[in-house]
Design a protein around this motif. Structure first.
Motif, mmCIF file in Angstrom:
data_model
loop_
_atom_site.group_PDB
_atom_site.id
_atom_site.type_symbol
_atom_site.label_atom_id
_atom_site.label_comp_id
_atom_site.label_asym_id
_atom_site.label_seq_id
_atom_site.Cartn_x
_atom_site.Cartn_y
_atom_site.Cartn_z
ATOM 1 N N MET A 23 63.641 42.797 -2.553
ATOM 2 C CA MET A 23 63.321 44.233 -2.575
ATOM 3 C C MET A 23 64.391 45.025 -1.827
ATOM 4 O O MET A 23 64.783 46.118 -2.255
ATOM 5 N N THR A 24 64.864 44.470 -0.694
ATOM 6 C CA THR A 24 65.902 45.164 0.078
ATOM 7 C C THR A 24 67.165 45.327 -0.777
ATOM 8 O O THR A 24 67.796 46.385 -0.786
ATOM 9 N N ARG A 25 67.524 44.266 -1.518
ATOM 10 C CA ARG A 25 68.696 44.367 -2.417
ATOM 11 C C ARG A 25 68.476 45.438 -3.466
ATOM 12 O O ARG A 25 69.340 46.265 -3.753
ATOM 13 N N ALA A 26 67.290 45.420 -4.059
ATOM 14 C CA ALA A 26 66.989 46.388 -5.123
ATOM 15 C C ALA A 26 67.059 47.815 -4.585
ATOM 16 O O ALA A 26 67.541 48.731 -5.269
ATOM 17 N N GLU A 27 66.606 47.991 -3.370
ATOM 18 C CA GLU A 27 66.608 49.336 -2.774
ATOM 19 C C GLU A 27 68.020 49.806 -2.438
ATOM 20 O O GLU A 27 68.351 50.982 -2.603
ATOM 21 N N ASN A 28 68.861 48.855 -1.959
ATOM 22 C CA ASN A 28 70.143 49.267 -1.378
ATOM 23 C C ASN A 28 71.350 49.160 -2.298
ATOM 24 O O ASN A 28 72.357 49.822 -2.071
ATOM 25 N N GLU A 29 71.299 48.310 -3.316
ATOM 26 C CA GLU A 29 72.498 48.107 -4.141
ATOM 27 C C GLU A 29 72.453 48.996 -5.381
ATOM 28 O O GLU A 29 71.544 48.876 -6.208
ATOM 29 N N ALA A 30 73.476 49.843 -5.495
ATOM 30 C CA ALA A 30 73.536 50.735 -6.660
ATOM 31 C C ALA A 30 73.707 49.941 -7.949
ATOM 32 O O ALA A 30 73.304 50.382 -9.032
ATOM 33 N N ALA A 31 74.315 48.752 -7.828
ATOM 34 C CA ALA A 31 74.533 47.918 -9.024
ATOM 35 C C ALA A 31 73.211 47.418 -9.613
ATOM 36 O O ALA A 31 73.157 47.018 -10.776
ATOM 37 N N VAL A 32 72.156 47.424 -8.807
ATOM 38 C CA VAL A 32 70.841 47.022 -9.328
ATOM 39 C C VAL A 32 70.198 48.241 -9.979
ATOM 40 O O VAL A 32 69.893 49.233 -9.325
ATOM 41 N N ARG A 33 69.970 48.170 -11.295
ATOM 42 C CA ARG A 33 69.372 49.324 -11.996
ATOM 43 C C ARG A 33 68.032 48.986 -12.637
ATOM 44 O O ARG A 33 67.374 49.837 -13.221
ATOM 45 N N CYS A 34 67.624 47.740 -12.498
ATOM 46 C CA CYS A 34 66.295 47.323 -12.959
ATOM 47 C C CYS A 34 65.994 45.977 -12.297
ATOM 48 O O CYS A 34 66.920 45.224 -11.988
ATOM 49 N N VAL A 35 64.723 45.718 -12.057
ATOM 50 C CA VAL A 35 64.312 44.423 -11.490
ATOM 51 C C VAL A 35 63.447 43.721 -12.531
ATOM 52 O O VAL A 35 62.616 44.355 -13.186
ATOM 53 N N LEU A 36 63.675 42.424 -12.711
ATOM 54 C CA LEU A 36 62.860 41.621 -13.628
ATOM 55 C C LEU A 36 62.242 40.479 -12.838
ATOM 56 O O LEU A 36 62.950 39.685 -12.225
ATOM 57 N N ILE A 37 60.902 40.436 -12.827
ATOM 58 C CA ILE A 37 60.201 39.410 -12.038
ATOM 59 C C ILE A 37 59.516 38.423 -12.972
ATOM 60 O O ILE A 37 58.843 38.823 -13.937
ATOM 61 N N THR A 38 59.668 37.134 -12.689
ATOM 62 C CA THR A 38 58.957 36.110 -13.470
ATOM 63 C C THR A 38 58.679 34.902 -12.589
ATOM 64 O O THR A 38 58.980 34.918 -11.397
ATOM 65 N N GLY A 39 58.046 33.880 -13.168
ATOM 66 C CA GLY A 39 57.724 32.691 -12.395
ATOM 67 C C GLY A 39 58.361 31.452 -13.003
ATOM 68 O O GLY A 39 58.537 31.364 -14.222
ATOM 69 N N ALA A 40 58.691 30.476 -12.156
ATOM 70 C CA ALA A 40 59.241 29.208 -12.649
ATOM 71 C C ALA A 40 58.089 28.268 -12.999
ATOM 72 O O ALA A 40 57.036 28.302 -12.362
#
Ligand code: T3D
Length: 260
Positions: free
Chosen positions: A38-55
């Motif tokens: 979440m911290t990466r998603a909040e702080n990195e401009a290169a992150v423009r969408c998050v995709l969450i899944t399970g292994a």
């Protein structure tokens, strides 16, 4: 084994819950990995969408039930884990000004089900299912479940799901409006990735404010919501993506959004 796998490609931060032998149950390390993502998603401009899944075969089976000493009074404070981990996580997901897509690849139970519902767009494999498992062990829905369920599915369905703890198929979850769509198991990865990639190439600021407008509407009057729409439109109207969007339309070409 890392409890959460994270990679960034084409603007999509892919976050995979990775404790397959426990159907990706939440423990302290998994919470830590999710908080870092979440911290990466909040702080990195290169992150423009998050995709969450399970292994593996499950999405997430909720809190890890093997890690609590049921004889220790201190460990029976079930509010402590919510305060420390789940509540901040859900608040951060909802406040993130970028879309979060969830690919539910298998069973989603307890906090695992409601963690999925906290995402912005949820796609599920046909064999996946959702279980408000809390009542089976004498708890109440958490991780936002008592907020999301009645708003998405209505009071009657929310009540029955929470009180019976019945397994809801992915198809019924779609029918109830809990999720965006069900796809065949073999198509889940591609469909979710395509949605995430399209969003990552979209007007990020606009997507973040769409999210705010939709979620804020739950507590707003129509008048307040109209005011909010005016303010948000004013804000995106000054962005570079609006100019690019209109220019591309007039030039009859595909827009190239940069997120500004
Ligand atoms: O502080 C706090 O943490 C408070 C927060 C509470 C939030 C909550 O989420 S409370 C609800 C906790 N979750 C549950 O009650 C669900 C428990 N799991 C199940 O009911 C079932 O496992 C499922 C319905 C999810 C899946 O059933 P099935 O038959 O497909 O799989 P299984 O055989 O039950 O599970 C496979 C393995 O995963 C098994 O391990 P084993 O026997 O092969 O070594 C099982 O013990 C393990 N597992 C599944 N869920 C959990 C788990 N291990 C730890 N914690 C789990 N939640």
């Amino acid at each position: 084994m890392e409890p959460v796998l994270v990679s960034l490609e084409s603007g999509v931060l892919r976050v995979t819950l990775n404790r397959p032998d426990k159907l990706n149950a939440f423990n302290a390390d998994l919470h830590k990995g999710l908080a870092a993502a979440m911290t990466r998603a909040e702080n990195e401009a290169a992150v423009r969408c998050v995709l969450i899944t399970g292994a593996g075969r499950g999405f997430c089976s909720g809190a890890d039930l093997t890690q609590r000493d049921m004889k220790s009074e201190a460990q029976l404070d079930m509010g402590a884990g919510l305060e420390a981990h789940y509540n901040p996580l859900v608040k951060r997901m909802r406040a993130l000004p970028k879309p979060i897509v969830c690919a539910v690849n298998g069973v989603a139970a307890g906090a695992g089900a409601n963690f999925a519902l906290a995402c912005d767009i949820v796609v599920a494999a046909r064999s996946a299912s959702f279980i408000q498992a809390f009542v089976k062990i004498g708890l109440v829905p958490d991780c936002g479940g008592s907020y999301f369920l009645p708003r998405l599915a209505g009071t009657q369905r929310a009540m029955a799901l929470a009180m019976t703890g019945e397994r809801l198929s992915a198809e019924d979850a779609e029918r109830f409006g809990l999720i965006w769509k069900v796809v065949d198991d073999g198509a889940l990865e591609d469909v979710a990735a395509k949605i995430a990639e399209n969003l990552a190439a979209g007007p990020t600021r606009s997507l973040g404010l769409i999210k705010k407008a939709i979620y804020d509407s739950a507590g707003n009057s129509l008048a307040a919501q109209l005011d909010l729409e005016r303010d948000l439109q004013r804000e995106v109207g000054r962005g570079t993506d609006f100019r690019e969007g209109v220019t591309a339309f007039l030039e009859k070409r595909k827009p190239s959004f940069t997120g500004g």
